[in-house]
Design a protein around this motif. Structure first.
Motif, PDB file in Angstrom:
ATOM      1  N   GLY A   1      -2.646   7.496  11.254  1.00  0.00           N
ATOM      2  CA  GLY A   1      -3.596   8.216  10.427  1.00  0.00           C
ATOM      3  C   GLY A   1      -3.930   9.585  10.996  1.00  0.00           C
ATOM      4  N   PRO A   2      -4.794  10.340  10.316  1.00  0.00           N
ATOM      5  CA  PRO A   2      -5.067  11.737  10.691  1.00  0.00           C
ATOM      6  C   PRO A   2      -5.823  11.907  12.000  1.00  0.00           C
ATOM      7  CG  PRO A   2      -6.504  11.026   8.894  1.00  0.00           C
ATOM      8  CD  PRO A   2      -5.494   9.944   9.089  1.00  0.00           C
TER       9      PRO A   2
ATOM     10  N   LEU B   1       1.185   5.008   0.972  1.00  0.00           N
ATOM     11  CA  LEU B   1       0.576   5.985   1.869  1.00  0.00           C
ATOM     12  C   LEU B   1       1.208   7.354   1.643  1.00  0.00           C
ATOM     13  CD1 LEU B   1       0.565   3.889   5.172  1.00  0.00           C
ATOM     14  CD2 LEU B   1      -1.365   4.273   3.626  1.00  0.00           C
TER      15      LEU B   1
ATOM     16  N   GLU C   1      -2.321  10.039   5.250  1.00  0.00           N
ATOM     17  CA  GLU C   1      -3.663  10.452   4.846  1.00  0.00           C
ATOM     18  C   GLU C   1      -4.771   9.587   5.428  1.00  0.00           C
ATOM     19  OE1 GLU C   1      -3.832  10.215   0.603  1.00  0.00           O
ATOM     20  OE2 GLU C   1      -2.896   8.241   0.535  1.00  0.00           O
ATOM     21  N   HIS C   2      -4.494   8.324   5.687  1.00  0.00           N
ATOM     22  CA  HIS C   2      -5.459   7.471   6.377  1.00  0.00           C
ATOM     23  C   HIS C   2      -4.694   6.425   7.171  1.00  0.00           C
ATOM     24  CE1 HIS C   2      -4.857   4.090   3.558  1.00  0.00           C
ATOM     25  NE2 HIS C   2      -4.831   5.016   2.612  1.00  0.00           N
ATOM     26  N   ALA C   3      -5.349   5.895   8.193  1.00  0.00           N
ATOM     27  CA  ALA C   3      -4.666   4.954   9.082  1.00  0.00           C
ATOM     28  C   ALA C   3      -4.120   3.771   8.292  1.00  0.00           C
ATOM     29  CB  ALA C   3      -5.622   4.464  10.154  1.00  0.00           C
TER      30      ALA C   3
ATOM     31  N   GLU D   1       0.846  -1.188   0.000  1.00  0.00           N
ATOM     32  CA  GLU D   1       0.000   0.000   0.000  1.00  0.00           C
ATOM     33  C   GLU D   1       0.888   1.247   0.000  1.00  0.00           C
ATOM     34  OE1 GLU D   1      -3.689   1.919   2.593  1.00  0.00           O
ATOM     35  OE2 GLU D   1      -2.362   0.429   3.510  1.00  0.00           O
TER      36      GLU D   1
ATOM     37  N   HIS E   1      -4.698   3.480  15.776  1.00  0.00           N
ATOM     38  CA  HIS E   1      -4.607   4.236  14.528  1.00  0.00           C
ATOM     39  C   HIS E   1      -3.287   4.048  13.785  1.00  0.00           C
ATOM     40  CE1 HIS E   1      -8.349   6.267  15.440  1.00  0.00           C
ATOM     41  NE2 HIS E   1      -7.887   6.558  16.636  1.00  0.00           N
TER      42      HIS E   1
END
Length: 270
Positions: free
Chosen positions: A47-48, A5, A60-62, A3, A32
């Motif tokens: 994440g945020p 990120l 940007e995301h967990a 992934e 998170h």
């Protein structure tokens, strides 16, 4: 599949240069994100929902949950694992505003009063009066010996209190080498020592710095929100950190130092 990120903001610990191929591992996980150790340094990849901080890499995301022990490494400006990859080039660096002496002077009343909203950490009750006395007399060695590694959590409760104390001493301009020595000598986890070392440099999570700014500006609503935000961090970490800030603010030496810095000396009439 790996992934990709996108970093939103990184702390100075993450932004610092590392040799390509520096290897490490995931050493802990939380709701998170995770904690990783690379080339002796600790990062929190999150994440945020997590506030920026000196060792934090906010994306940007967990990230997907990964197991402890997973290999990670730095490679050409990237932080990589078999599960995700982050390109750190161009990421914004978190550098919080340090409170000035006048800020600390103006914030003193609110920070002292804050203690009355906080419950004494349960796992520190047996040593709490000794902790109070050590902090009140600016005896950081005694405070460290009482608090280091004490309590539960990814960062033990005692270490969180000590981090709050170190923050206040750093903000008031105490000898940075002495504060870093206190952090380095703490008999605790590598993760806690990382937080303590940055506290000794005057850096903590963003809402902690907001707390002092709101208190200095007499912004009651903003201050109350910052207290609530910090209190909600971890199982007890945020409350313990606030206790450290409150205890150190109350210390006679601290208040005296802030007053001396904030009030200009009277001019001679001669």
């Amino acid at each position: 599949m790996t992934e990709h990120l996108a970093p939103v903001v990184v702390g100075e610990a993450v932004a610092a240069a590392h040799p390509d191929g520096a290897h490490g591992t995931v050493v802990g996980t939380f709701r998170h994100g995770c904690y990783v150790q690379v080339h002796g340094d600790m990062y929190a990849v999150a994440g945020p929902a997590v506030a920026p901080g000196p060792i934090h890499l906010i994306v940007e995301h967990a990230p997907a949950r990964v197991p402890e022990g997973l290999a990670v490494w730095r490679d050409g400006g990237r932080l990589r694992s078999t599960e995700w990859q982050l390109d750190l080039a161009g990421a914004a660096v978190y550098r919080p505003r340090m409170p000035a002496a006048t800020d600390l002077h103006l914030a003193t009343t609110a920070l002292k009063a804050m203690r009355h909203r906080l419950a004494v950490p349960e796992d520190l009750r047996n040593c709490w009066e000794s902790v109070r006395r050590a902090v009140a007399t600016d005896d950081l060695t005694a405070a460290r010996e009482l608090l280091e590694g004490r309590g539960g959590g990814l960062t033990p409760t005692g270490d969180d209190v000590l981090a709050g104390v170190l923050l206040v001493h750093a903000w008031r301009g105490d000898d940075p080498d002495g504060l870093l020595r206190v952090a380095a000598e703490a008999a605790t986890t590598n993760l806690s020592r990382s937080f303590l070392a940055w506290a000794a440099r005057g850096q903590s999570l963003a809402p902690v710095h907001d707390l002092v700014a709101h208190a200095a500006a007499n912004d009651v609503t903003g201050f109350d929100q910052a207290v609530a935000t910090v209190s909600a961090i971890g199982g007890s970490s945020g409350v313990a950190l606030l206790w450290g800030i409150g205890l150190a603010t109350t210390a006679a030496g601290t208040v005296r130092s802030w007053r001396a810095a904030a009030v200009p000396p009277a001019r001679s009439s001669s």
